[in-house]
Design an enzyme around this catalytic site. Structure first.
Site, PDB file in Angstrom:
ATOM      1  CB  CYS A 207       9.094  -7.863  12.961  1.00  0.00           C
ATOM      2  SG  CYS A 207       8.720  -6.092  12.921  1.00  0.00           S
TER       3      CYS A 207
ATOM      4  CB  CYS B 113       6.507 -10.852  11.957  1.00  0.00           C
ATOM      5  SG  CYS B 113       4.796 -10.402  11.578  1.00  0.00           S
TER       6      CYS B 113
ATOM      7  CB  CYS C  67       3.431   3.591  -0.003  1.00  0.00           C
ATOM      8  SG  CYS C  67       3.265   1.820   0.289  1.00  0.00           S
TER       9      CYS C  67
ATOM     10  CB  CYS D 125       6.781   4.050   2.243  1.00  0.00           C
ATOM     11  SG  CYS D 125       7.207   3.992   0.500  1.00  0.00           S
TER      12      CYS D 125
ATOM     13  CB  CYS E 266       3.647  -5.012  16.331  1.00  0.00           C
ATOM     14  SG  CYS E 266       2.479  -5.718  15.159  1.00  0.00           S
TER      15      CYS E 266
ATOM     16  NE  ARG F 298       8.616  -0.031  -4.097  1.00  0.00           N
ATOM     17  CZ  ARG F 298       8.463   1.140  -4.704  1.00  0.00           C
ATOM     18  NH1 ARG F 298       9.325   2.100  -4.499  1.00  0.00           N
ATOM     19  NH2 ARG F 298       7.439   1.361  -5.488  1.00  0.00           N
TER      20      ARG F 298
ATOM     21  CB  CYS G 100       3.543  -1.908  -2.150  1.00  0.00           C
ATOM     22  SG  CYS G 100       5.268  -2.170  -1.687  1.00  0.00           S
TER      23      CYS G 100
END
Ligand code: SAM
Ligand code: DTB
Ligand code: SF4
Length: 324
Positions: free
Chosen positions: A60, A57, A129, A97, A53, A261, A189
Site C-alpha cells: 500500500c 500492508c 460504499c 466508493c 496509515c 469487480r 464488498c
C-alpha cells in the site's frame, strides 16, 4: 446450478487450473444463468483520507511504514466529497466508493462527517460504499442507519500467506469486521489482490473463505498488484493477465450472483485482456481517472470499449432511497 457454500480448496484449485477456454465457457454460462445480462456496474472511487496509515500492508502506497510518493493529505470535507459524487453520477457511475486510510474507524468529527457523506451520496440516488478499516458493532449500525450500501474490507490473500503481507493485524481481525458489517445489514464488498508473490493455493484459499460465506459477499473486487515505489512489494514480477482471467472466472463460478469487480491494475491490461475478463463473468469496473492514489483508465476509453463490445453500464437506479 444452485449456489453453494461448501466449496473446498481442492475443487477451487481444480477450477483455477481448468483449461482456459473451458473455464471461461463455464463462467460465462454461470453468469448468463444467474445474472441474465452483460451490464457492467461503473463504480467511482474517492480517497477522503489519504496516507499516513499506521498499518503495514506491504502493497500500500498509504502506509506510514513505507516511503512512497504518496504524502498524507488533510481530510476532505463533506461538500467537496458530495460534489465529486455528483460528478461521478453525471459521468454515469451508479456506485460511489469512499476510502479512509485508517486502521479502524474512530469516534468524533471525522466519523460524523463520514455519516453525512453516506447520507449525501445516497440522497443522490447512488449506492454508497465505504472502506475505512476495522469497525465496532455500534459504528456498523450507525453506518447502516445512514443508508450505507456496502462496506469494503478485503481479505487480500489466503490466510496462510497473510502474515507475509501484513503484520499489524490478523486474518481473524478482518473476519470479525466482516461479521459486524453483515450483522448490521450492510452488504459486503470483499476480495483481494493477485501478484503479491502468493501461490495458486493461497488464491484458492482466499476464494474458499469468500465462497463459503453464506450469503456470499455481494461484491468481490479482484485487484492486480500495482507495484508502488518504496513498498516491500514494489519489485514483484508482473501478473500474467491470463491468471487474472482465471481468477475472475473462478470467482464467478463460485459466487454466481456476486458483482465480480475488475479493480486495481486495469490500466496495465490490454483491451483484449479486459474483454476476456468480461467474458469470464466480470460485471463491474472502477470507473474514473483515479483509484485511491494510483491512476486508472480514462472514462472516455472505458466508455468507448464498452460501446465497442456492446456492453451497457448497469443503469443507475436513481431513486433517493435513504432513511429520513
Ligand atoms: N484502509 C482500508 C482497509 O484496510 O480496508 C481500505 C483502503 S485499501 C487501499 C483497499 C484495498 O485496496 C486493499 O485491501 C487492497 O486489496 C487494495 N489495494 C491497495 N493498494 C493496492 C495496490 N497497490 N495494488 C492493488 N491493490 C491494492
Ligand atoms: C478494492 O478492492 N480496490 C479499490 C477499492 N477496493 C477500495 C482500491 C484500489 C486501490 C489501488 C491502489 C491505490 O489507488 O492506491
Ligand atoms: Fe492502511 Fe488500508 Fe493501506 Fe493497509 S491497505 S496501509 S489499512 S490504507
Amino acid at each position: 446450478m444452485a449456489e453453494r457454500y461448501d466449496w473446498t480448496t481442492v475443487e477451487i484449485l481444480e477450477l483455477l487450473q481448468t483449461p482456459l477456454l473451458d473455464l471461461v465457457y463455464e463462467a460465462q454460462t454461470v453468469h448468463r444463468q444467474h445474472n441474465g445480462s452483460h451490464d457492467v456496474q461503473l463504480a467511482t472511487l474517492l480517497s477522503v483520507k489519504t496516507g499516513g496509515c499506521v498499518e503495514d500492508c506491504g502493497y500500500c502506497a498509504q502506509s506510514a511504514h513505507h516511503e512512497t510518493p504518496v504524502q498524507a493529505q488533510p481530510l476532505m470535507d463533506v461538500a467537496t466529497v458530495l460534489s465529486e459524487a455528483e460528478a461521478a453520477k453525471a459521468a454515469g457511475a451508479s456506485r460511489f466508493c469512499m476510502g479512509w486510510a485508517w486502521r479502524e474507524i474512530r469516534e468524533g468529527k471525522a466519523f460524523d462527517e463520514m455519516l453525512a457523506m453516506v447520507r449525501g451520496v445516497r440522497a443522490l440516488g447512488l449506492e454508497a460504499c465505504v472502506t475505512a478499516g476495522m469497525l465496532n458493532e455500534s459504528q456498523a449500525e450507525r453506518l447502516a442507519a445512514a443508508g450505507l450500501t456496502a462496506y469494503n474490507h478485503n481479505l487480500d490473500t489466503g490466510p496462510e500467506y497473510y502474515d507475509q503481507v501484513i503484520t499489524t493485524r490478523s486474518y481473524g481481525d478482518r473476519l470479525q469486521t466482516l461479521e459486524r458489517v453483515r450483522k448490521a445489514g450492510i452488504t459486503l464488498c470483499c476480495g483481494g489482490i493477485i501478484g503479491l508473490g502468493e501461490s495458486l493455493r493461497d488464491r484458492a484459499r482466499m476464494l474458499e473463505i469468500l465462497s463459503t460465506m453464506n450469503p456470499h459477499p455481494e461484491s468481490v473486487p479482484i485487484n492486480v498488484l500495482v507495484g508502488i515505489e518504496g513498498t516491500p512489494l514494489h519489485e514483484q514480477a508482473p501478473v500474467d493477465p491470463l491468471e487474472l482471467v482465471r481468477m475472475c472466472a473462478t470467482a464467478r463460478i463460485l459466487m454466481p450472483r456476486s458483482k465480480v469487480r475488475l479493480s486495481a491494475g486495469r490500466e496495465s491490461l490490454s483491451q483484449e485482456a479486459q474483454v476476456l475478463c468480461l467474458m469470464a463473468g466480470v460485471n463491474s469496473i472502477f470507473y474514473g481517472e483515479k483509484l485511491l492514489t494510483v491512476g486508472n483508465n480514462s472514462g472516455d476509453r472505458d466508455r468507448a470499449l464498452l460501446k465497442e463490445i456492446g456492453v451497457k453500464p448497469l443503469q443507475p437506479k436513481f431513486t433517493a432511497n435513504f432513511p429520513t
